[in-house]
Design a protein around this motif. Structure first.
Motif, PDB file in Angstrom:
ATOM      1  N   LYS A  82       0.822  -1.268   0.056  1.00  0.00           N
ATOM      2  CA  LYS A  82      -0.049   0.024  -0.076  1.00  0.00           C
ATOM      3  C   LYS A  82       0.895   1.288   0.028  1.00  0.00           C
ATOM      4  O   LYS A  82       0.579   2.204  -0.833  1.00  0.00           O
ATOM      5  CB  LYS A  82      -0.830   0.076   1.177  1.00  0.00           C
ATOM      6  CG  LYS A  82      -1.815   1.176   1.232  1.00  0.00           C
ATOM      7  CD  LYS A  82      -2.807   1.175   2.505  1.00  0.00           C
ATOM      8  CE  LYS A  82      -3.522   2.480   2.920  1.00  0.00           C
ATOM      9  NZ  LYS A  82      -3.353   2.963   4.183  1.00  0.00           N
ATOM     10  N   ASP A  83       1.651   1.486   0.918  1.00  0.00           N
ATOM     11  CA  ASP A  83       2.499   2.688   1.030  1.00  0.00           C
ATOM     12  C   ASP A  83       3.879   2.707   0.459  1.00  0.00           C
ATOM     13  O   ASP A  83       4.638   3.894   0.664  1.00  0.00           O
ATOM     14  CB  ASP A  83       2.629   2.660   2.716  1.00  0.00           C
ATOM     15  CG  ASP A  83       1.194   3.016   3.015  1.00  0.00           C
ATOM     16  OD1 ASP A  83       0.355   3.689   2.469  1.00  0.00           O
ATOM     17  OD2 ASP A  83       0.927   2.692   4.262  1.00  0.00           O
ATOM     18  N   HIS A  84       4.547   1.652   0.443  1.00  0.00           N
ATOM     19  CA  HIS A  84       5.830   1.307   0.057  1.00  0.00           C
ATOM     20  C   HIS A  84       6.142   0.335  -1.355  1.00  0.00           C
ATOM     21  O   HIS A  84       7.061  -0.424  -1.188  1.00  0.00           O
ATOM     22  CB  HIS A  84       6.940   0.868   1.113  1.00  0.00           C
ATOM     23  CG  HIS A  84       6.664   1.733   2.354  1.00  0.00           C
ATOM     24  ND1 HIS A  84       7.472   3.064   2.350  1.00  0.00           N
ATOM     25  CD2 HIS A  84       5.965   1.617   3.634  1.00  0.00           C
ATOM     26  CE1 HIS A  84       7.076   3.363   3.574  1.00  0.00           C
ATOM     27  NE2 HIS A  84       6.212   2.613   4.314  1.00  0.00           N
ATOM     28  N   ARG A  85       5.218   0.338  -2.413  1.00  0.00           N
ATOM     29  CA  ARG A  85       5.301  -0.368  -3.384  1.00  0.00           C
ATOM     30  C   ARG A  85       6.561  -0.138  -4.105  1.00  0.00           C
ATOM     31  O   ARG A  85       7.152  -1.193  -4.442  1.00  0.00           O
ATOM     32  CB  ARG A  85       4.023  -0.051  -4.329  1.00  0.00           C
ATOM     33  CG  ARG A  85       4.335  -0.728  -5.643  1.00  0.00           C
ATOM     34  CD  ARG A  85       3.934  -2.160  -5.520  1.00  0.00           C
ATOM     35  NE  ARG A  85       2.609  -2.450  -5.319  1.00  0.00           N
ATOM     36  CZ  ARG A  85       2.218  -3.812  -5.166  1.00  0.00           C
ATOM     37  NH1 ARG A  85       3.071  -4.545  -5.396  1.00  0.00           N
ATOM     38  NH2 ARG A  85       1.196  -3.838  -4.935  1.00  0.00           N
ATOM     39  N   GLU A  86       7.309   0.925  -4.264  1.00  0.00           N
ATOM     40  CA  GLU A  86       8.654   0.820  -4.888  1.00  0.00           C
ATOM     41  C   GLU A  86       9.695   0.095  -4.092  1.00  0.00           C
ATOM     42  O   GLU A  86      10.540  -0.598  -4.747  1.00  0.00           O
ATOM     43  CB  GLU A  86       8.910   2.166  -5.258  1.00  0.00           C
ATOM     44  CG  GLU A  86      10.371   2.340  -5.996  1.00  0.00           C
ATOM     45  CD  GLU A  86      10.618   3.857  -5.977  1.00  0.00           C
ATOM     46  OE1 GLU A  86      11.608   4.027  -6.969  1.00  0.00           O
ATOM     47  OE2 GLU A  86      10.282   4.741  -5.509  1.00  0.00           O
ATOM     48  N   VAL A  87       9.687   0.162  -2.890  1.00  0.00           N
ATOM     49  CA  VAL A  87      10.385  -0.870  -1.945  1.00  0.00           C
ATOM     50  C   VAL A  87      10.321  -2.191  -2.006  1.00  0.00           C
ATOM     51  O   VAL A  87      11.279  -2.898  -2.202  1.00  0.00           O
ATOM     52  CB  VAL A  87      10.336  -0.218  -0.523  1.00  0.00           C
ATOM     53  CG1 VAL A  87      11.148  -1.202   0.502  1.00  0.00           C
ATOM     54  CG2 VAL A  87      10.970   1.152  -0.448  1.00  0.00           C
TER      55      VAL A  87
END
Length: 151
Positions: A82-87
């Motif tokens: 949800k909040d850290h898709r790139e990570v």
């Protein structure tokens, strides 16, 4: 030996672990907090390198929490999606490209490895954030083929 050490926030335990590893002159350790924008950008700028080993540590500080309407929970795979898709995408690619590299997942790092290999995430109500929980081994998973019992 070139070791990549990734962590998710900062805590005294994470700093103590990194300092302990750094004391050995056998290892060239690169360490990044992937929840810190500058650290994550520096990691991405290095590109996907091959390492002799990778360590995925746990969650550090309070800023690794996220809130939903009902409760405040530690960052989970749901949080990464949800909040850290790139990570999350970076970590999954890193694991894939280093498939022949020893990777140690501790706490949250183990959760990410579990997700990568298709495992499930279970939440136990009122279990707390830290402590001793019984862990069962999925004997159908090749990752655990030589491990017996529960922990």
């Amino acid at each position: 030996m070139n070791i990549l050490c990734l962590h998710f926030g900062v805590s005294n335990r994470i700093l103590a672990f990194k300092n302990y590893i750094n004391k050995s002159k056998k290892y060239n350790i690169k360490s990044y907090n992937v929840f810190d924008k500058d650290d994550f950008n520096n990691l991405k700028n290095e590109g996907f390198k091959m390492y002799d080993g990778i360590i995925l540590l746990g969650i550090g500080s309070e800023n690794t929490y996220y809130s939903d309407e009902r409760q405040r929970v530690k960052c989970s795979i749901k949080c990464l999606k949800k909040d850290h898709r790139e990570v999350l995408n970076y970590l999954l690619t890193l694991i894939e490209l280093n498939s022949n590299t020893p990777i140690l997942g501790i706490c949250y790092g183990a959760l990410i490895l579990n997700y990568y290999y298709g495992g499930n995430e279970y939440k136990i109500p009122d279990a707390g954030i830290q402590g001793f929980l019984k862990t069962s081994i999925d004997k159908n998973c090749s990752l655990f083929k030589n491990i017996e019992g529960e922990f």
